[in-house]
Design an enzyme around this catalytic site. Structure first.
Site, PDB file in Angstrom:
ATOM      1  CD  GLU A  40      71.322  71.052  24.774  1.00  0.00           C
ATOM      2  OE1 GLU A  40      70.551  72.334  25.394  1.00  0.00           O
ATOM      3  OE2 GLU A  40      72.555  71.260  24.801  1.00  0.00           O
ATOM      4  CG  PHE A 102      83.533  70.063  31.644  1.00  0.00           C
ATOM      5  CD1 PHE A 102      84.396  71.831  31.882  1.00  0.00           C
ATOM      6  CD2 PHE A 102      84.343  69.518  30.478  1.00  0.00           C
ATOM      7  CE1 PHE A 102      83.614  72.390  31.266  1.00  0.00           C
ATOM      8  CE2 PHE A 102      83.560  70.961  29.191  1.00  0.00           C
ATOM      9  CZ  PHE A 102      83.372  71.995  30.147  1.00  0.00           C
ATOM     10  CD  GLN A 103      79.989  70.499  28.868  1.00  0.00           C
ATOM     11  OE1 GLN A 103      80.422  69.188  28.587  1.00  0.00           O
ATOM     12  NE2 GLN A 103      79.844  72.039  28.715  1.00  0.00           N
ATOM     13  CE  LYS A 152      84.644  61.133  24.265  1.00  0.00           C
ATOM     14  NZ  LYS A 152      84.039  61.873  23.235  1.00  0.00           N
ATOM     15  CG  MET A 466      46.454  82.611  33.479  1.00  0.00           C
ATOM     16  SD  MET A 466      44.820  82.298  33.810  1.00  0.00           S
ATOM     17  CE  MET A 466      43.899  81.157  32.098  1.00  0.00           C
TER      18      MET A 466
HETATM   19  C1  LIG Z   1      58.300  78.028  32.092  1.00  0.00           C
HETATM   20  C2  LIG Z   1      56.896  78.615  33.387  1.00  0.00           C
HETATM   21  N1  LIG Z   1      56.893  80.018  34.044  1.00  0.00           N
HETATM   22  C3  LIG Z   1      56.064  80.434  34.677  1.00  0.00           C
HETATM   23  C4  LIG Z   1      54.652  79.876  34.677  1.00  0.00           C
HETATM   24  C5  LIG Z   1      53.923  81.080  34.802  1.00  0.00           C
HETATM   25  N2  LIG Z   1      52.869  81.417  34.012  1.00  0.00           N
HETATM   26  C6  LIG Z   1      51.288  80.650  33.722  1.00  0.00           C
HETATM   27  S1  LIG Z   1      51.120  81.113  32.299  1.00  0.00           S
HETATM   28  C7  LIG Z   1      51.654  83.018  33.019  1.00  0.00           C
HETATM   29  C8  LIG Z   1      51.388  84.018  31.388  1.00  0.00           C
HETATM   30  C9  LIG Z   1      52.327  83.497  29.714  1.00  0.00           C
HETATM   31  O1  LIG Z   1      52.186  84.760  29.585  1.00  0.00           O
HETATM   32  P1  LIG Z   1      51.492  84.872  27.431  1.00  0.00           P
HETATM   33  O2  LIG Z   1      52.678  83.681  27.229  1.00  0.00           O
HETATM   34  O3  LIG Z   1      51.863  86.394  27.107  1.00  0.00           O
HETATM   35  O4  LIG Z   1      50.246  83.752  27.401  1.00  0.00           O
HETATM   36  P2  LIG Z   1      49.092  84.387  27.338  1.00  0.00           P
HETATM   37  O5  LIG Z   1      48.148  84.314  29.526  1.00  0.00           O
HETATM   38  O6  LIG Z   1      49.179  85.876  27.863  1.00  0.00           O
HETATM   39  O7  LIG Z   1      47.626  84.290  26.282  1.00  0.00           O
HETATM   40  C10 LIG Z   1      53.026  82.598  33.351  1.00  0.00           C
HETATM   41  C11 LIG Z   1      53.998  83.463  33.572  1.00  0.00           C
HETATM   42  C12 LIG Z   1      54.492  78.962  33.756  1.00  0.00           C
HETATM   43  N3  LIG Z   1      53.353  78.224  33.342  1.00  0.00           N
HETATM   44  N4  LIG Z   1      55.403  78.465  33.301  1.00  0.00           N
END
Ligand SMILES: Cc1ncc(C[n+]2csc(CCOP(=O)(O)OP(=O)(O)O)c2C)c(N)n1
Lengths: 552, 160
Positions: A40, A102-103, A152, A466
């Site tokens: 979803e 439920f749910q 529902k 990042m």
């Molecule tokens: C749902 C979620 N969890 C954690 C983060 C924190 N976060 C920001 S950038 C990042 C790294 C992303 O890694 P990747 O997708 O491999 O991209 P890259 O930076 O290596 O291009 C994380 C964990 C986020 N932005 N969103």
């Protein structure tokens, strides 16, 4: 269903469950297309991507409980980026509400802070009116997501639909027309300015004001920068273009904001990723701020001239006043300003060196060249998102689709699916990181099932890049919890889903893999093994001014 | 950090109060008191709330409240001519030698004794926050057992 048709809905992204079988059953008898996602969250992001690519409301339909809670990230992302989405959730019958049935979850309570508005419909007779209001609220004023919770028994009940007039709501009256006195005061400042900068944001795209913005900037002969959300609102190949400002903005954009004497913010909200420390943001500038949402104005940055109104109407007004008062900006008078900008640009351009290992920036540059800048680009979150923003140049609005405010990993692929449904004839590419793509990779099955030829370009650094970059720069290279050494073989995984899977490990392979992937008729996933420890530069460290950038 | 008394007209619907309160907690604004009831028009309620903040915060609070779909009108009464009242019920120990003094205090503050037991009086007083603080400081040494306050309600004054 009659209301949905009336509101121009042609597609719904959804996932079924017990309490929404009736709605799906009815849906199946209409010509509204239903796209069955695999999660979803994917449905909510797909509706978001659809809304942005098409410039209309995206719709998503899910079941109660876990179905509803799975949409929360999607709602929060759409809320932060002001995207018009209507999410319909099933709910247990009204008689059971409050009984821990439920749910059962209180999804209206859960999503109150991350929707523009939400509703629990208690009577079948209210259904049509509420749906009308939901669409009206989602698309008008500062757009945003609206959730409608449907017990529902309410959806099983029958009511005769009498076409309703456009909703009139005494407590909801967005201001579209800006105050003319404020516009005149803005013109006075504009006439005096020697070093103006125009700063455009997502509001310009949402109000479809790119043409007016371009006219305005050209009339002023002023350089233009745009927030991540505003990319594409002004042509990225125009000589007046400065690039994006902020944490990973270009050197010249940040320096220009630091030195300008007038900053004209249009449809922006001066997010902290743009401003750095607010005390030293645009320290020499008077600020004109145009936004439809009064809460955005003077929230983070005190402004000289606030203008509440629709960006398009305000820009039209400003352009008209400039014409009426025959304000002519002599290009020569801007020479010093543009010389300075050119100097910033030539001394500190965006740059990287392509050696033996594939550089992620190189992949984006080649992607830009091969697609002639005409693709719709969605992104995941992290370095991939910033490189896409820096190295792909957007000449048109609604072509860069990213989770800007929330920064929600897992956004890009479902958003690409939504964009592809909205624009079947366009090339849609998700620029991804190997981390983020795994958050909604299951949607590849959706793309394959509905023959949506989305392309995924993975900049695979086998890190949560990042976060690793922050660890490298600010945590003495302690790479805790960011190593994704053990990734799947994305090419094989793509094939398992029935898509085309490709992989490149050497720079010489980049162009051919891109070509092959982009030219394949169906969905394709391209896995580029890039330099693992490449960083995004420039970078403004947290707590610094935007003119204090780390450059390499 | 100035005190602001804000009066809101809102749709009288379930969930509206939680939207208002959620806005304050979600954005880190504080609420000192809050009072809600229906107006003459049963579809509209009035919320009176007292908050504290500098001008920028007060401005943000008003704008954010205005942005809520169910908020019809926002008035910041602070800095305008308005009347503000709050009611308190104070349950005070009624030892024999204090009773006369309690009744005198209640009289001075134009309150009423609304419940009497062998050991306690419950006193009702209405007034501004200052007035309530004043009577409380008189009664406290005699032993206040419990107190319930309504929080402020307020209306702007009509032009004379
Ligand atoms: C749902 C979620 N969890 C954690 C983060 C924190 N976060 C920001 S950038 C990042 C790294 C992303 O890694 P990747 O997708 O491999 O991209 P890259 O930076 O290596 O291009 C994380 C964990 C986020 N932005 N969103």
């Amino acid at each position: 269903m009659a209301v949905l048709k009336e509101e121009g809905v042609d597609t719904i992204f959804g996932f079924p469950g017990g309490v929404v079988i009736d709605i799906f059953d009815e849906l199946g008898r209409t010509d509204i297309q239903h796209v069955l996602v695999r999660h979803e969250q994917g449905a909510a992001h797909a509706a978001d991507g659809y809304a942005r690519a098409k410039g209309s409301v995206g719709v998503c339909l899910v079941t109660t409980g876990p179905g509803a809670t799975n949409t929360v990230s999607g709602l929060a992302s759409a809320y932060m980026d002001s995207i018009p989405v209507v999410v319909l959730t099933g709910q247990v019958p009204t008689a059971l509400i409050g009984n821990d049935a439920f749910q059962e979850v209180d999804i209206v309570g859960i999503t109150r802070p991350c929707t523009k508005h939400n509703y629990l419909v208690k009577r079948t007779d209210d259904l049509a009116r509420v749906l009308k209001e939901a669409f009206h609220i989602a698309r008008s004023g500062r757009p945003g997501p609206v959730l409608v919770d449907l017990p529902k028994d309410v959806t099983q009940g029958k009511a005769r639909y009498k076409p309703l007039p456009e909703p009139r709501m005494p407590s909801y009256n967005p201001t579209y027309n800006p105050n003319i006195k404020q516009l005149r005061r803005a013109i006075d400042l504009i006439k005096e300015a020697e070093r103006p900068v125009v700063f455009s944001g997502g509001g310009v795209i949402l109000s479809e004001a790119s043409k007016e913005l371009t006219e305005f900037a050209r009339k002023l002969h002023a350089p233009v920068t745009a927030s991540l959300m505003g990319l594409g609102s002004f042509p990225g190949s125009d000589p007046l273009w400065l690039g994006m400002p902020g944490m990973h903005g270009t050197y010249r954009a940040n320096m220009a904001i630091g030195a300008c004497d007038l900053l004209i913010g249009i449809g922006v909200r001066f997010d902290d990723r743009v401003t750095g420390t607010v005390e030293t943001f645009a320290p020499n500038a008077k600020i004109i701020h145009i936004d439809i949402d009064p809460t955005s104005i003077s929230k983070n940055i005190p402004v000289t001239i606030p203008i509440v109104g629709d960006c398009k109407i305000a820009l039209k007004g400003l352009n008209r006043l400039l014409r009426e008062e025959s304000v002519k900006i002599d290009k020569k008078s801007r020479k010093l300003w543009f010389d300075q900008i050119e100097k910033w640009k030539s001394t500190q351009p965006l740059r990287y060196e392509q050696g033996d290992v594939i550089k992620p920036q190189y992949v984006i540059e080649k992607l830009y060249e091969l697609t002639k800048g005409k693709a719709i680009i969605t992104t995941e979150v992290g370095q991939n998102q910033m490189w896409a923003a820096q190295y792909y140049h957007f000449d048109r609005p609604n072509c860069f689709i990213t989770s800007g405010g929330l920064g929600c990993m897992g956004f890009g692929l479902p958003a690409a699916i939504g964009a592809q449904v909205a624009c079947p004839d366009k090339l849609v590419v998700d620029v991804a990181g190997d981390g983020s793509i795994q958050m909604n990779i299951q949607e590849l099955a959706t793309a394959v099932q509905y023959r949506l030829p989305v392309k995924v370009v993975i900049l695979n650094n086998r890190y949560l890049g990042m976060v690793r970059q922050w660890q490298e720069l600010f945590y003495e290279k302690r790479y805790t919890a960011t190593d994704l050494e053990q990734g799947p073989d994305f090419a094989k995984l793509a094939e398992a889903y029935g898509a085309v899977g490709l992989k490149a490990t050497k720079p010489q392979e980049v162009v051919s893999v891109l070509k092959q992937g982009l030219e394949s008729p169906g969905p394709a996933m391209m896995d580029f093994w890039v330099a693992r420890e490449e960083c995004v530069y420039p970078m403004v460290p947290a707590g610094a001014s935007i003119t204090e950038m780390l450059l390499a | 950090m100035q005190k602001h008394t804000i009066s809101l007209l809102v749709d009288n619907e379930p969930g509206v109060l939680s939207r208002v309160v959620g806005l304050f907690s979600g954005r880190g604004f504080n609420i000192e008191s809050l009072c809600v009831a229906e107006t003459l028009d049963p579809s509209v309620s009035r919320i009176t709330l007292v908050t504290r903040g500098d001008d920028v915060i007060a401005e943000q609070i008003k704008k954010q409240l205005n942005k809520l779909i169910n908020v019809i009108k926002v008035y910041d009464l602070t800095g305008t001519e308005y009347v503000e009242r709050e009611m308190a019920l104070i349950k005070v120990q009624a030892k024999a030698d204090y009773r006369a003094e309690i009744l005198r205090a209640v009289d001075i503050f134009r309150g009423n004794v609304v419940d009497v037991s062998p050991t306690h009086y419950t006193v009702e007083v209405t007034g501004t926050a200052d007035k309530l603080a004043a009577i409380l400081s008189l009664l406290r040494p005699m032993g206040v057992k419990e107190i319930a306050r309504t929080g402020a309600i307020a209306l702007g004054r009509e032009k004379k």
